[in-house]
Design a protein around this motif. Structure first.
Motif, PDB file in Angstrom:
ATOM      1  N   ALA A  27       7.018  11.897  -4.226  1.00 44.57           N
ATOM      2  CA  ALA A  27       6.360  11.083  -5.249  1.00 44.57           C
ATOM      3  C   ALA A  27       5.660   9.914  -4.577  1.00 44.57           C
ATOM      4  CB  ALA A  27       7.370  10.575  -6.280  1.00 44.57           C
ATOM      5  N   ARG A  28       4.708   9.335  -5.302  1.00 42.57           N
ATOM      6  CA  ARG A  28       4.041   8.092  -4.890  1.00 42.57           C
ATOM      7  C   ARG A  28       4.513   6.985  -5.832  1.00 42.57           C
ATOM      8  NH1 ARG A  28      -1.813   8.721  -2.951  1.00 42.57           N
ATOM      9  NH2 ARG A  28      -0.558   9.143  -1.089  1.00 42.57           N
ATOM     10  N   HIS A  29       4.908   5.852  -5.263  1.00 48.88           N
ATOM     11  CA  HIS A  29       5.460   4.739  -6.032  1.00 48.88           C
ATOM     12  C   HIS A  29       4.551   3.530  -5.862  1.00 48.88           C
ATOM     13  CE1 HIS A  29       8.684   7.442  -4.668  1.00 48.88           C
ATOM     14  NE2 HIS A  29       9.199   7.248  -5.873  1.00 48.88           N
ATOM     15  N   ALA A  30       4.341   2.796  -6.958  1.00 48.21           N
ATOM     16  CA  ALA A  30       3.411   1.667  -6.924  1.00 48.21           C
ATOM     17  C   ALA A  30       3.995   0.488  -7.679  1.00 48.21           C
ATOM     18  CB  ALA A  30       2.067   2.068  -7.537  1.00 48.21           C
ATOM     19  N   TRP A  31       3.604  -0.699  -7.220  1.00 47.81           N
ATOM     20  CA  TRP A  31       4.014  -1.961  -7.858  1.00 47.81           C
ATOM     21  C   TRP A  31       2.772  -2.821  -8.071  1.00 47.81           C
ATOM     22  CZ3 TRP A  31       6.669   0.759  -4.296  1.00 47.81           C
ATOM     23  CH2 TRP A  31       8.026   1.009  -4.536  1.00 47.81           C
ATOM     24  N   ASP A  32       2.880  -3.815  -8.948  1.00 43.68           N
ATOM     25  CA  ASP A  32       1.784  -4.770  -9.105  1.00 43.68           C
ATOM     26  C   ASP A  32       1.409  -5.324  -7.741  1.00 43.68           C
ATOM     27  OD1 ASP A  32       1.662  -4.420 -11.777  1.00 43.68           O
ATOM     28  OD2 ASP A  32       2.248  -6.446 -12.336  1.00 43.68           O
ATOM     29  N   GLY A  33       0.136  -5.571  -7.528  1.00 41.81           N
ATOM     30  CA  GLY A  33      -0.310  -6.051  -6.223  1.00 41.81           C
ATOM     31  C   GLY A  33      -0.757  -4.918  -5.331  1.00 41.81           C
ATOM     32  N   LYS A  34      -0.769  -3.684  -5.871  1.00 48.05           N
ATOM     33  CA  LYS A  34      -1.303  -2.504  -5.183  1.00 48.05           C
ATOM     34  C   LYS A  34      -0.419  -1.996  -4.056  1.00 48.05           C
ATOM     35  CE  LYS A  34      -5.012  -3.110  -7.721  1.00 48.05           C
ATOM     36  NZ  LYS A  34      -4.730  -4.421  -8.279  1.00 48.05           N
ATOM     37  N   ALA A  35       0.815  -2.471  -3.912  1.00 48.26           N
ATOM     38  CA  ALA A  35       1.724  -1.939  -2.903  1.00 48.26           C
ATOM     39  C   ALA A  35       2.143  -0.533  -3.302  1.00 48.26           C
ATOM     40  CB  ALA A  35       2.946  -2.827  -2.761  1.00 48.26           C
TER      41      ALA A  35
END
Length: 513
Positions: free
Chosen positions: A91-99
């Motif tokens: 899976a691909r995981h993302a957070w605010d701030g584009k990390a």
């Protein structure tokens, strides 16, 4: 063999019911499957938007070996019925701030990615976590997941020969506290804490043994040609070819009993179908809430501290996307994970800042862009209050706006319109699966003893058996399949025993009004 020809009714063509039906009909039983919907699958459903067919239930296929064993047990091969492609990226995981952070089936690749993302100490923590998750999985695979429900913790302890293995599972720790022994980075705690949601639970209350989900995924995630619904279609087709009868649009109103054992079922239109055994693949809450009659209600017990698992707001979409490089499986995390679960489980309301899962069903484990519309399932966790609230636009609107605002902050734009989107609320899940309030995973896996509160295949009523995600060994497609195997094994053992103890037996079946 004794018991061949005995009449078995399976209520519900979900994964557990399909497996039970296939194994029983292949063993010579007279099997009828009754399903309320127009197609098999239960939660393995598809939604049509134009010509697009979108998986709108479970989207992750793991534990392939479970399905290989089922096909092998009936003299078939998985490869002849399902076309599977293994992915390397989980899976691909993302957070605010584009990390962003990708996880892989290979431990070394995931450790390298985590090291680049959060530092060498977190990479070492991941390696230790992966080893621990593997040990937990291997300890519980044969002793618990594939075995009939042991009834209590001491029963499981007796099956686990090694005290060290038992204590290594940290049976009284929560998943969140167990993860904190390996990770300090808040984002990684979120990422691996999310495995509690695979059982519809909160990582602050779910047991640390759920680390095993990470190991199951790491052993392989496959893409199913034709979508996840194809699994249900394949099992139903093979069971039909073996002689099982499937009746769709058949609403079971009551499980009938006579002389202290099951005698059949009554449909909503009054038709009675006689049976020597009934396998109920509906949620157990439909039984103890009385939706299947008095005999079924008396046959099961509502756990004293029963708590419904998560429901969901889902959006099936066929629309163009832009910006974020999607894989098949993508997770976009909220800023305040603890608040999200507190709002759902403690306050019974939709979260103001949900974590969002996106399954991009036209993609694999690369991020090559697509031109034109693509099929998506977007999901946010929700409370299972579908029997208490209508979840109208006024209630769902703020959560829906927060869902797509988070996607946009992470760089993903979805050009959806009302014509290209179908939303499903907890109230609609409740309509699809009565008695649940929209809970998608049966009972929440909260507390060290939660696994032992989940009922086994046998009930207090002779001839009535349980299968599906609300029964042992729990929710998820492979676990529901295992529950179907356990129910079939119980039916075969009990009907063989019953037939051997009788001087005569009545063969065949009948349906009367």
């Amino acid at each position: 063999m004794a018991g061949r020809g005995s009449r078995v009714v399976v209520i519900g063509a979900g994964m557990g019911g399909l497996v039970a039906a296939l194994e029983l009909v292949s063993a010579g039983f007279d099997v009828t499957v009754l399903e309320r919907a127009a197609t098999p699958g239960g939660k393995l459903r598809q939604i049509g938007i134009g010509e697009a067919r979108i998986d709108a239930g479970p989207t992750v296929f793991t534990m392939r070996w479970v399905f290989e064993a089922i096909f092998e047990s009936v003299g078939a091969r998985l490869e002849d019925h399902l076309t599977l492609t293994r992915t390397e990226r989980l899976a691909r995981h993302a957070w605010d701030g584009k990390a962003t952070l990708d996880l892989f089936t290979d431990v070394a690749r995931s450790a390298d990615a985590i090291g680049a993302f959060a530092g060498a100490a977190e990479a070492r923590g991941y390696r230790a976590f992966a080893e621990r998750a593997g040990k937990i999985f291997n300890t519980l695979d044969e002793t618990f997941m594939r075995a009939q429900q042991p009834g209590h913790a001491m029963g499981l302890a007796r099956r686990i020969v090694s005290p060290a293995a038992l204590m290594g599972m940290s049976p009284f720790a929560t998943l969140w506290s167990g993860l904190a022994e390996h990770f300090k980075d808040r984002r990684l705690l979120q990422l691996f804490g999310r495995y509690a949601t695979y059982c519809g639970s909160s990582p602050w209350f779910a047991p640390a043994t759920l680390m095993l989900v990470a190991h199951a995924e790491r052993r392989g995630v496959w893409l199913v040609e034709g979508g996840m619904h194809q699994i249900a279609r394949s099992f139903a087709a093979l069971a039909t070819a073996r002689g099982a009868r499937f009746r769709y649009g058949a609403d079971v109103a009551e499980i009938l009993a006579s002389g202290g054992r099951v005698s059949g079922v009554k449909l909503g239109d009054g038709e009675v179908i006689a049976a020597d055994a009934v396998v109920c693949n509906g949620d157990i809450s439909a039984c103890f809430n009385g939706l299947l009659g008095r005999a079924a209600a008396a046959a099961v017990s509502r756990p004293q501290d029963y708590q419904r698992s998560l429901s969901a707001l889902t959006w099936a979409i066929n629309a163009p996307t832009a910006g974020f490089p999607l894989l098949r499986h993508n997770v976009f995390f909220s800023d305040n994970y603890k608040l999200e679960f507190d709002e759902i489980f403690q306050r019974g309301r939709l979260p103001g800042g949900p974590t969002v899962y996106v399954c991009a069903q036209d993609r694999g484990d690369d991020d090559n862009g697509l031109s034109g519309p693509e099929r998506l399932l977007v999901l946010s966790n929700a409370p299972a209050r579908g029997d208490l609230s209508s979840f109208d636009a006024a209630e769902t609107g703020p959560c829906e706006r927060s869902t797509y605002e988070l996607l946009q902050r992470c760089g993903l734009d979805v050009a959806r319109t009302p014509e290209t989107t179908v939303m499903t609320t907890p109230a609609q899940w409740h309509q699809l699966f009565p008695g649940t309030g929209g809970a998608l995973y049966g009972m929440a896996s909260h507390g060290a003893m939660s696994a032992f509160r989940r009922p086994g295949s046998r009930t207090k009523l002779a001839g009535l058996y349980l299968a599906g995600g609300s029964a042992h060994p729990g929710p998820g497609v492979p676990m529901a399949a295992l529950s179907g195997r356990l129910a079939a094994a119980s039916v075969k053992a009990d009907l063989v025993s019953t037939s051997l103890s009788r001087p005569t037996a009545t063969r065949g079946g009948m349906s009367t009004r």
